[in-house]
Design a protein around this motif. Sequence first.
Motif, short mmCIF file in Angstrom:
data_model
loop_
_atom_site.label_atom_id
_atom_site.label_comp_id
_atom_site.label_asym_id
_atom_site.label_seq_id
_atom_site.Cartn_x
_atom_site.Cartn_y
_atom_site.Cartn_z
N UNK A 96 3.08 11.27 -0.22
CA UNK A 96 4.26 12.14 -0.55
C UNK A 96 5.54 12.01 0.36
N UNK A 97 5.31 11.61 1.42
CA UNK A 97 6.65 11.50 2.16
C UNK A 97 7.48 10.38 1.84
N UNK A 129 1.83 4.29 8.13
CA UNK A 129 0.43 3.87 8.87
C UNK A 129 -0.13 5.07 9.83
N UNK A 130 0.95 5.76 10.25
CA UNK A 130 0.38 6.91 11.08
C UNK A 130 -0.51 7.90 9.89
N UNK A 131 0.14 7.99 8.70
CA UNK A 131 -0.45 8.85 7.80
C UNK A 131 -1.72 8.26 7.36
N UNK A 173 1.08 -1.22 0.10
CA UNK A 173 0.00 -0.04 0.02
C UNK A 173 0.94 1.39 -0.05
N UNK A 174 1.96 1.19 0.87
CA UNK A 174 2.97 2.23 0.84
C UNK A 174 3.60 2.60 -0.61
N UNK A 193 -5.35 9.85 7.60
CA UNK A 193 -6.33 10.01 6.62
C UNK A 193 -7.58 9.42 6.62
N UNK A 194 -7.84 8.32 7.41
CA UNK A 194 -9.11 7.84 7.70
C UNK A 194 -9.65 8.52 8.42
N UNK A 195 -9.17 9.14 9.46
CA UNK A 195 -9.87 10.20 10.29
C UNK A 195 -10.17 11.57 9.97
#
Length: 112
Positions: free
Chosen positions: A45-46, A100-102, A34-35, A106-108
Amino acid sequence: MGKTGRATAAYRAYKDVSRPGSPGLMARIKAFPRMIGGSMRGEYRDLGKGKLAMMGLGVLYIVSPFDIVPDFLPLIGVTDDFGVFLWLMSSLLGESGRYLDWEHKKVRGEVV
């Protein structure tokens, strides 16, 4: 990056994975596709294309039969492969934790 730098980066990645509340090893490994896909599509973009290319070159170096130091030399021959492997794993695990943090933000709805 020297041997000490690679070992330090690997240790930091291990500490990050084992930190309470941090995404675990399997969650990070499952996030790799996914990443990479999100980075290729320009959504995440990170992880820049340059770093992604370096990671790809790292994989190619590990699986390639050609090495800077030939593998038939006892112990010395596999050291360069192992160093690249340590760099690659620490980079992937660290970056997948940030992904995963990003993704969670994003989901929130916190990330645009």
